[in-house]
Design a protein around this motif. Sequence first.
Motif, mmCIF file in Angstrom:
data_model
loop_
_atom_site.group_PDB
_atom_site.id
_atom_site.type_symbol
_atom_site.label_atom_id
_atom_site.label_comp_id
_atom_site.label_asym_id
_atom_site.label_seq_id
_atom_site.Cartn_x
_atom_site.Cartn_y
_atom_site.Cartn_z
ATOM 1 N N ASP A 447 0.653 -1.094 0.017
ATOM 2 C CA ASP A 447 0.181 0.005 -0.073
ATOM 3 C C ASP A 447 0.882 1.296 0.139
ATOM 4 N N VAL A 448 2.035 1.370 0.753
ATOM 5 C CA VAL A 448 2.932 2.454 0.663
ATOM 6 C C VAL A 448 3.360 2.735 -0.570
ATOM 7 N N ARG A 449 4.033 1.812 -1.169
ATOM 8 C CA ARG A 449 4.632 1.761 -2.580
ATOM 9 C C ARG A 449 3.715 2.398 -3.562
ATOM 10 N N SER A 450 2.162 1.731 -3.371
ATOM 11 C CA SER A 450 1.293 2.103 -4.338
ATOM 12 C C SER A 450 0.866 3.790 -4.089
ATOM 13 N N MET A 451 0.678 3.956 -2.925
ATOM 14 C CA MET A 451 0.305 5.547 -2.799
ATOM 15 C C MET A 451 1.516 6.450 -3.311
ATOM 16 N N HIS A 452 2.726 6.080 -2.995
ATOM 17 C CA HIS A 452 3.770 7.013 -3.546
ATOM 18 C C HIS A 452 3.431 6.878 -5.241
ATOM 19 N N GLU A 453 3.298 5.914 -5.815
ATOM 20 C CA GLU A 453 3.061 5.858 -7.178
ATOM 21 C C GLU A 453 2.095 6.780 -7.748
ATOM 22 N N VAL A 454 0.810 6.386 -6.911
ATOM 23 C CA VAL A 454 -0.468 7.330 -7.387
ATOM 24 C C VAL A 454 -0.288 8.758 -7.232
ATOM 25 N N ALA A 523 0.790 6.891 9.514
ATOM 26 C CA ALA A 523 2.066 7.524 9.152
ATOM 27 C C ALA A 523 2.802 6.968 7.722
ATOM 28 N N PRO A 524 2.816 5.535 7.594
ATOM 29 C CA PRO A 524 3.820 5.276 6.404
ATOM 30 C C PRO A 524 3.095 5.735 4.953
ATOM 31 N N GLN A 525 1.645 5.607 5.071
ATOM 32 C CA GLN A 525 1.069 6.220 3.770
ATOM 33 C C GLN A 525 1.366 7.694 3.521
ATOM 34 N N VAL A 526 1.190 8.454 4.649
ATOM 35 C CA VAL A 526 1.369 9.956 4.743
ATOM 36 C C VAL A 526 2.947 10.447 4.077
ATOM 37 N N ALA A 527 3.924 9.362 4.996
ATOM 38 C CA ALA A 527 5.181 9.579 4.523
ATOM 39 C C ALA A 527 5.671 9.565 2.997
ATOM 40 N N ALA A 529 3.198 9.972 0.476
ATOM 41 C CA ALA A 529 2.540 10.958 -0.322
ATOM 42 C C ALA A 529 3.305 12.060 -0.308
ATOM 43 N N ARG A 530 4.059 12.374 1.099
ATOM 44 C CA ARG A 530 4.791 13.860 1.153
ATOM 45 C C ARG A 530 6.211 13.531 0.404
ATOM 46 N N ARG A 531 6.789 12.296 0.414
ATOM 47 C CA ARG A 531 7.894 11.957 -0.363
ATOM 48 C C ARG A 531 7.681 11.993 -1.775
ATOM 49 N N ALA A 532 6.528 11.797 -2.367
ATOM 50 C CA ALA A 532 6.119 11.983 -3.745
ATOM 51 C C ALA A 532 6.293 13.330 -4.174
ATOM 52 N N LEU A 533 5.755 13.928 -3.516
ATOM 53 C CA LEU A 533 5.314 15.577 -3.677
ATOM 54 C C LEU A 533 6.958 16.326 -3.478
ATOM 55 N N ASP A 534 7.671 15.920 -2.605
ATOM 56 C CA ASP A 534 8.898 16.414 -2.377
ATOM 57 C C ASP A 534 9.756 16.140 -3.609
ATOM 58 N N GLU A 535 9.979 14.981 -4.285
ATOM 59 C CA GLU A 535 10.493 14.488 -5.410
ATOM 60 C C GLU A 535 10.103 15.276 -6.583
ATOM 61 N N GLY A 537 9.060 18.457 -6.453
ATOM 62 C CA GLY A 537 9.546 19.821 -5.952
ATOM 63 C C GLY A 537 8.117 20.653 -5.621
ATOM 64 N N ILE A 538 7.137 19.994 -5.044
ATOM 65 C CA ILE A 538 6.175 20.692 -4.829
ATOM 66 C C ILE A 538 6.030 20.768 -3.336
ATOM 67 N N ASP A 539 6.215 22.042 -2.964
ATOM 68 C CA ASP A 539 6.118 22.303 -1.473
ATOM 69 C C ASP A 539 4.872 23.279 -0.757
ATOM 70 N N ASP A 540 4.127 23.369 -1.533
ATOM 71 C CA ASP A 540 2.769 24.342 -1.145
ATOM 72 C C ASP A 540 1.447 23.621 -1.200
ATOM 73 N N ILE A 541 1.637 22.076 -1.025
ATOM 74 C CA ILE A 541 0.247 21.391 -0.721
ATOM 75 C C ILE A 541 0.573 20.626 0.415
ATOM 76 N N ALA A 542 -0.645 20.741 1.458
ATOM 77 C CA ALA A 542 -0.578 19.949 2.600
ATOM 78 C C ALA A 542 -0.847 18.768 2.423
ATOM 79 N N VAL A 543 -0.419 17.616 3.362
ATOM 80 C CA VAL A 543 -0.809 16.467 3.366
ATOM 81 C C VAL A 543 -0.939 15.889 4.732
ATOM 82 N N CYS A 544 -2.120 15.040 4.911
ATOM 83 C CA CYS A 544 -2.551 14.459 6.032
ATOM 84 C C CYS A 544 -2.969 13.158 5.639
ATOM 85 N N GLY A 545 -3.102 12.182 6.821
ATOM 86 C CA GLY A 545 -3.948 10.788 6.650
ATOM 87 C C GLY A 545 -4.838 10.684 7.914
ATOM 88 N N LEU A 546 -5.758 9.781 7.382
ATOM 89 C CA LEU A 546 -6.792 9.489 8.692
ATOM 90 C C LEU A 546 -6.875 8.192 8.477
#
Length: 697
Positions: A447-454, A523-527, A529-535, A537-546
């Motif tokens: 699921d973590v790798r899938s979230m990063h890809e999406v 936390a793993p899925q949130v991390a 998603a945040r890593r995908a945005l950082d890669e 170069g997007i830093d103006d979109i907030a990320v959270c997980g429920l």
Amino acid sequence: MADPSSYRPKPGEIPDSPGVYRFRDEHRRVIYVGKAKSLRQRLANYFQDLAGLHPRTRSMVTTAASVEWTVVSTEVEALQLEYSWIKEYDPRFNVKYRDDKSYPYLAVTMNEEYPRVQVMRGHKKKGVRYFGPYAHAWAIRDTVDLLLRVFPVRTCSAGVFKNAARTGRPCLLGYIGKCSAPCVDRVSAEEHRELAEEFCDFMTGRTNTYIRRLEKQMAEAADEMEYERAARLRDDIGALKKAMEKNAVVLADATDADLIAVAEDELEAAVQIFHVRGGRVRGQRGWVTDKVEEITTGALVEHALQQLYGEETGDAVPKEVLVPALPDPVEPVQEWLAGRRGSGVSLRIPQRGDKKALMETVERNAQQALVLHKTKRASDLTTRSRALEEIADALDLDSAPLRIECYDISHLQGDDVVASMVVFEDGLARKSEYRRFQIKGFAGQDDVRSMHEVITRRFRRYLAEKEKTGEWTGGESAETPENAETPEIDRNGDIVGTGPTEDDGRPKKFAYPPQLVVVDGGAPQVAAARRALDELGIDDIAVCGLAKRLEEVWLPGDDDPVVLPRTSEGLYLLQRVRDEAHRFAITYQRAKRSKRFRSSPLDDVPGLGDMRKQALLKHFGSLKKLRSATIDQICEVPGIGRKTAEAIAVALARSAPAAPAVNTATGEIMEEEPGTMGSSGEPVAAGAPDERRGQET
């Protein structure tokens, strides 16, 4: 927030002629469409002091980043173009009447050889006669049940009709006299169509003709001492009169008219419409809208007329439309209505008599609808605003997240891994912008790798769009349009990824960024998603997980979750967003799984469509016999050439089972039951387990 003076047209640049104008936001999305008799005078109203504007108009002009216009010859052309653009662009700030239900119609399918009477909802089809709309489907069924005694028209589905024709036995309605049973040739197609036309005539209000005809037939039967037939005719007359009583006469002169009433306050307006045909109320419907700018009752009526008659032609537009206030000016609207009908249409305010009294009834219905809507919403606008503010405070955001995107991963034990993206704008679901993905970067369950890809795929599209419009100056990790991935389309034709579209203001896919990305997980899925945005170069979109277990909100890099109060409107909104993403993902996953289970070796044959597959199976009787056939025998099937036959033989050979099923107790080779198919498309032996059974949970 944009300053309207930054995009205000130069003096003298705007023409003083009729036209249609469009406001666009910073992403070139059309957010408002309007028309004007004089573009110069109308647009000048938007660029006055912000303090003097209606609050919603002020919100629109500060959201916009540009304005453009199109000059037309007449006000009627402006009205037509405005309606077309509102339908095409779906602007966020335009008046749109929201219907909380799809109203049912009584429909007669005159486009079929044997017309059918049924309840229909949704878009109208060509060649189908519609009556209504009705408030409830049961009201239609009650009316139809009464009328079938006199007009025994077919009501069954196509499957039931074909089955009755095949067996030579009609359905129950055919036995009890409520269907003329054309399926078994009790009446010809011409006689059945005549019955359907008489049914339509009665529904349009021409009732007295049929009642007088039945009364005459009843008297003749009584004179001839055919008392049973006379009794049946008496009951038919009673059924017709009872059906007529359901729609009491409201206008004695058998008027065909639509009455439109509006109830409004500072923020919202409710519209009610009564459809009167032959002096009787044949249907009723209503809408509610937010007032996005300072707007008059006449303008609300004009928008209601566009909504009501924009897709209608001919008799669907009545000769007379009664309204509480006239649009200003009224002549273009009347001319537009006349063009839709094909003859003159009277648009006026009733002043006295029965029409005035009926208009008062419609107005009372509109008032009650507005009160009920406000009660049901329970200050929904305030609640949604509070929910967004609570989310912003809890997640330490600079502003309320007006656009929220939520992502969820779904699979069955690592098979058919898919993901969903749902969008909420202003706290409401925007289903037209939902997207779904197939996970293609790897196989298996992660699921973590899938979230990063999406997340990577979705925001790579966003960056490609920004680069196309010149907004993106380039980051090392951003893909250029040349090496960006191509749109992905699965075998169902479903778009699971899409690239930029033309810069025309139409709603685009993946073109608009959210203020908040929510992922279903901890936390793993949130991390990821945040890593995908950082890669990217997007830093103006907030990320959270429920996280589902304790409904905790996780932020990137935090060791402890944010716990919102159980009574928090913000938590409730996040839960709704997360649950919607889960529903959308699992629906897609189940559809893919079902299709895989129904797959066949013939699916892999290039150019072999459904019709030729059916022809093959019909010719040979089973997949086993087709597999044992020679290429020459396969070529005997109509439409199958030698090249296709060779491809079929190769595909079947590749998918051949390794060995026949054997009963280990007796040593008997087990034959398959006809029509029994396994998950791979192979026949399954009677009593033999399918290799995939027992894996579903």
